[in-house]
Enzyme design. Sequence first.
Site, PDB file in Angstrom:
ATOM      1  N   LYS A  21     -13.499  61.997  31.326  1.00  0.00           N
ATOM      2  CA  LYS A  21     -14.310  61.229  30.759  1.00  0.00           C
ATOM      3  C   LYS A  21     -15.408  60.396  31.790  1.00  0.00           C
ATOM      4  O   LYS A  21     -14.049  59.658  32.957  1.00  0.00           O
ATOM      5  CB  LYS A  21     -13.160  60.863  30.398  1.00  0.00           C
ATOM      6  CG  LYS A  21     -14.284  60.103  28.637  1.00  0.00           C
ATOM      7  CD  LYS A  21     -13.253  59.524  27.876  1.00  0.00           C
ATOM      8  CE  LYS A  21     -13.196  58.206  27.778  1.00  0.00           C
ATOM      9  NZ  LYS A  21     -12.460  58.160  25.782  1.00  0.00           N
TER      10      LYS A  21
ATOM     11  N   ASP B 178      -8.171  54.385  16.319  1.00  0.00           N
ATOM     12  CA  ASP B 178      -9.341  54.962  16.911  1.00  0.00           C
ATOM     13  C   ASP B 178      -9.025  56.659  16.050  1.00  0.00           C
ATOM     14  O   ASP B 178      -9.708  57.411  16.520  1.00  0.00           O
ATOM     15  CB  ASP B 178      -9.925  54.910  17.679  1.00  0.00           C
ATOM     16  CG  ASP B 178     -11.698  55.282  17.472  1.00  0.00           C
ATOM     17  OD1 ASP B 178     -12.559  56.104  18.480  1.00  0.00           O
ATOM     18  OD2 ASP B 178     -12.171  55.599  16.322  1.00  0.00           O
TER      19      ASP B 178
ATOM     20  N   GLY C  42     -18.782  67.375  26.113  1.00  0.00           N
ATOM     21  CA  GLY C  42     -18.630  65.948  24.972  1.00  0.00           C
ATOM     22  C   GLY C  42     -19.003  64.400  24.944  1.00  0.00           C
ATOM     23  O   GLY C  42     -19.437  64.371  26.318  1.00  0.00           O
TER      24      GLY C  42
ATOM     25  N   VAL D 112     -17.848  63.148  28.575  1.00  0.00           N
ATOM     26  CA  VAL D 112     -17.019  64.489  29.282  1.00  0.00           C
ATOM     27  C   VAL D 112     -17.134  65.623  29.697  1.00  0.00           C
ATOM     28  O   VAL D 112     -18.297  66.321  29.107  1.00  0.00           O
ATOM     29  CB  VAL D 112     -15.882  65.031  28.010  1.00  0.00           C
ATOM     30  CG1 VAL D 112     -14.306  64.667  28.625  1.00  0.00           C
ATOM     31  CG2 VAL D 112     -15.626  63.302  27.192  1.00  0.00           C
TER      32      VAL D 112
ATOM     33  N   GLY E   5     -19.890  60.302  23.528  1.00  0.00           N
ATOM     34  CA  GLY E   5     -18.851  59.344  22.596  1.00  0.00           C
ATOM     35  C   GLY E   5     -18.176  58.313  23.147  1.00  0.00           C
ATOM     36  O   GLY E   5     -17.790  58.705  24.807  1.00  0.00           O
TER      37      GLY E   5
ATOM     38  N   PHE F 297     -16.855  55.317  24.656  1.00  0.00           N
ATOM     39  CA  PHE F 297     -17.898  55.035  26.365  1.00  0.00           C
ATOM     40  C   PHE F 297     -18.377  55.637  27.275  1.00  0.00           C
ATOM     41  O   PHE F 297     -18.188  55.397  28.304  1.00  0.00           O
ATOM     42  CB  PHE F 297     -16.818  54.230  26.675  1.00  0.00           C
ATOM     43  CG  PHE F 297     -16.269  52.886  25.196  1.00  0.00           C
ATOM     44  CD1 PHE F 297     -15.722  52.798  24.298  1.00  0.00           C
ATOM     45  CD2 PHE F 297     -17.048  51.600  25.620  1.00  0.00           C
ATOM     46  CE1 PHE F 297     -15.292  52.120  23.800  1.00  0.00           C
ATOM     47  CE2 PHE F 297     -17.167  50.764  24.473  1.00  0.00           C
ATOM     48  CZ  PHE F 297     -16.056  50.725  23.586  1.00  0.00           C
ATOM     49  N   GLY F 298     -18.352  57.262  27.010  1.00  0.00           N
ATOM     50  CA  GLY F 298     -19.079  58.258  28.321  1.00  0.00           C
ATOM     51  C   GLY F 298     -19.481  59.419  27.945  1.00  0.00           C
ATOM     52  O   GLY F 298     -18.999  59.849  26.283  1.00  0.00           O
TER      53      GLY F 298
END
Length: 886
Positions: free
Chosen positions: A629, A723, A608, A615, A610, A612-613
């Site tokens: 992450k 979020d 994954g 995964v 998105g 801030f980084g």
Amino acid sequence: MAGSGCFLLLLAFSAALLLDEATAQVPGFQSWNCGGKENFIDEAGIEWTPDNLFIYGHIAQTNRRSRAKLQYATLRYFPSDNRKYCYSLSVMPGMRYLLRPTFLYGNFDGKNVYPKFQISLGVTYWSTIIISNVNTVEAREMIFLATEPAIHMCLFNATRGRPFISTLELRPFNGSMYSDDLEEQFYVSVSARINFGAVSDAAIRYPDDPFDRIWYSDHSGKPNEVLPMADGIKNLSTDRPIDVGFGENPPQKVMQTAVLGTSGLLSYKLKLHGFAGNGWVISYFAEIEDFGPQRSRKFRVAIPFASIPHTDRPAVNIQENSGGKFRLCEHYSVNVTLNSLLSFEFIELPNSSEGPLLNAMEISKYIEIKRGSPDADVAAKIFSSLRNDDWAQEGGDPCLPVNWSWLLCSSESAPRITSILLSGKNLTGNIPSEFTKLTQLKVLRLDGNSFIGSIPDFTNCQDLKIIHLENNQLTGSIPPSLANLQKLRELYLQNNMLSGKVPIGLFRKNLVLNISGNVELEEGGKNPIALMIVVPFIIVAVLAFYTYIMNKNNRESQNAPSHQSEGQAEPPQREAIAEPSSPVLCAAHRFRFSEMKDATNKFQRKIGSGGFGVVYYGMLKNGREIAVKVLSSNSKHGEEEFLNEVTILSRAHHTNLVELLGYCQEDGKSMLVYEYAPNGNLEEHLAQARTQTWMQRLSIAEGAARGIVYLHTQCSPSIMHRDLKSRNILLDRNFTAKVGDFGLSKPAHDGSTSYRSKHLKGTFGYIDPAYMESERYTDRSDVYSFGVILFEIISGKKAALPLLNGGNLRQVIDSAFEDEYEQDSAWKIARTAQSCVHESREDRPSITDVLREIQQARELERERKTRRISHEEAGPTRHRLRTRFA
Ligand SMILES: *[C@@H]1O[C@H](CO)[C@@H](O)[C@H](O)[C@H]1NC(C)=O
Ligand SMILES: *[C@@H]1O[C@H](CO)[C@@H](O)[C@H](O)[C@H]1NC(C)=O
Ligand SMILES: *[C@@H]1O[C@H](CO)[C@@H](O)[C@H](O)[C@H]1NC(C)=O
Ligand SMILES: *[C@@H]1O[C@H](CO)[C@@H](O)[C@H](O)[C@H]1NC(C)=O
Ligand SMILES: *[C@@H]1O[C@H](CO)[C@@H](O)[C@H](O)[C@H]1NC(C)=O
Ligand SMILES: *[C@@H]1O[C@H](CO)[C@@H](O)[C@H](O)[C@H]1NC(C)=O
Ligand SMILES: *[C@@H]1O[C@H](CO)[C@@H](O)[C@H](O)[C@H]1NC(C)=O
Ligand SMILES: *[C@@H]1O[C@H](CO)[C@@H](O)[C@H](O)[C@H]1NC(C)=O
């Protein structure tokens, strides 16, 4: 001793004399010795200067023969690419000039490959230079009327070897005889200028010709082959002065020699440069034989006027035409169509006593002047504001004869600039406002530079389709005029320092918009609701501001001691974390970087990205699956978010929250280690329609709600997620919902349920519009986001919100259920979702209320299932919808 001193003095004296003479005699001559290092004066008294007005290109020496002139010792050559390289010359508008570039290859590159390339004057193609000999000087001459204060001579389109140039000579004319009605439409490219009956092979030029035209000897074979085609042709010459009149007639020395057709016919073949085409021929005559009045010289001129019968051709009587002997007369043939081989004849008339005579001839070609790009002036201004890098040194017109390397043009006869391609050129300063004057611009790429200042107003560029301004240091707000560009399809503004609100008109379906990485940017205005509720929220905002002031005061008094005691790792935004961070961080397990590398098999499997980084999947030595992450290091706020998340997650433990196993911070790399959720996230699930039954979705909703209830009510101080979105709801092996990604979380202070932030954060589509308006985040803002998730759960569609504004439930409910759901249960969830996204925060339920509704909906669905089993024999029930949404 005395003798040698005298000699030196004499030398110095004669040199000074030469210089004086030269500068006095040749006003207006400009002679560039390309690649030369210093000025010198040649034997004719012409001063040569290095061509360092033009800074691009490479200098080389030629293997010149000792006889060759000094200006041919050096040259300037250019890369063999698809660009053009232009000299810009200052001229006086209204004056006529002769421009002469010359080319002596001299095997300067040691390759012995004879170059082939093209030259242009202004935007107009001039000639193809084909080198065919190491030591032959190729020259081209153009006569033109200056209409602008500068003219460009360009080299381009190398098809063999490298384009180069040895000298460039600019000579002004005086009157001129070369003026005609067509000179604003046509340049005149000189193809032949021949001195007939020459006494040697040497060409005549300055100082004999005050304009430094080159009159080539008719028997030198260069540059035009001059082939006599009749018997009895003789040389003729005189020492007597010839009256050549004034203006730009051939000089006396040229007129003092001639050829004579003693058999009554003067017939030649000439090889011409640059034809076929239309041009003119001027023949010059002067009677240089001193014979008595009984004798006469009359002949017909037969230059190819194909349509004119032989006998009708113009007759010349030299003496009569010129008004006497030893005076010049001329014969023009205007606009004749010529081929590269010209045959002409002068035929004696029957009543003439002498054969035909010819002293000199000039043949030129009309070259139609092309119009440049109407954008040229604007482009020149942009050009001059760019740095002196190689790529910016092309010069001339931006589009013709070939386009500059950093832009594209349309293919019309007066081409317009359609694309600017200046990505990653290390440009600084403001974006030149000239860009906004390129009215046909479709693509603008200025990304990856260091532009500062604000985005200019592109209202005049209505054709703009794609704008790349990302990765600069642009500040200010996004101009609302961008939203008025109807053809705009892609707008990239990410990673700048833009602030203010994003104009609402940019949130439209057919526009790809990226504004991420602009920390100060308020993503306001996306949802039309946000606009509708401005007024009520002024009241709320006032209240919020009051609360904020109170909180701020509290917070500052709390933070003061920690500020003094903690010398280390202070998060940049202190208000983000209430407590000093280090004691909390100590509670979380710290992994070593090497452990992470082993666990993830050198960060092999990306699962994954998105936020801030990125995964990665990993497995610890004990066999536990993990998700690592890795925070992108370039993100300025990564570290702050990192510490924040570690702090919050390490004290929040719940079945419905993703478990933080630890963190790793080494070598400037920051990582978070989570439990691995093998079934991905809710967003993927909805997209892949893997969760088919209503019951399954209800339990995911319930789980997620439980996690949030925990955050809101059971943590002290309570935590707001900030979020929430379907992507942040992970699913474990048993499809149990786990709320994750607390990167944006902030604890509420002292039980207070509102929090005001300098920077708005969150994800489009999920952000509480009231928060965007007021900049005040409350637990009901999380509820709003959760409402959006509930809509997605019902509909299976992303950003399902608009569907509910007046749609009916049947249209909204995911077709994947195939009516296999309890309508009352679905109705309940829809109504709950609707109340969650209520404009007014006060009217939204708490997450605890939401959880209760979901549980009741589950209950209804459970009952339906039981009912269905017991009614199975009666056949499947089809549930119809009764109600529409108000
Ligand atoms: C470049 O040269 C080639 C071959 O000489 C020619 O075919 C082509 O048209 C030229 N291109 C331009 C832009 O003049
Ligand atoms: C140029 O023209 C002026 C008069 O118009 C004349 O005096 C001068 O001699 C001319 N120069 C040359 C080089 O012919
Ligand atoms: C004219 O004179 C030149 C040089 O003296 C000579 O080479 C050439 O052959 C002569 N031409 C004719 C037609 O006699
Ligand atoms: C020369 O004549 C042709 C027609 O034969 C015409 O099209 C062209 O424009 C003329 N050119 C000039 C420079 O007058
Ligand atoms: C010579 O002949 C031409 C035509 O053949 C004629 O036009 C001309 O008037 C004649 N001149 C004299 C002086 O006879
Ligand atoms: C000019 O435009 C063409 C496409 O039209 C492009 O391929 C080329 O790279 C541009 N630049 C130069 C220097 O030719
Ligand atoms: C960009 O420009 C700066 C100064 O103008 C210079 O120091 C730097 O090396 C340049 N970088 C590149 C990639 O050209
Ligand atoms: C926006 O830009 C950021 C940073 O370049 C990138 O990571 C992200 O994928 C982009 N988003 C979209 C929707 O293109």
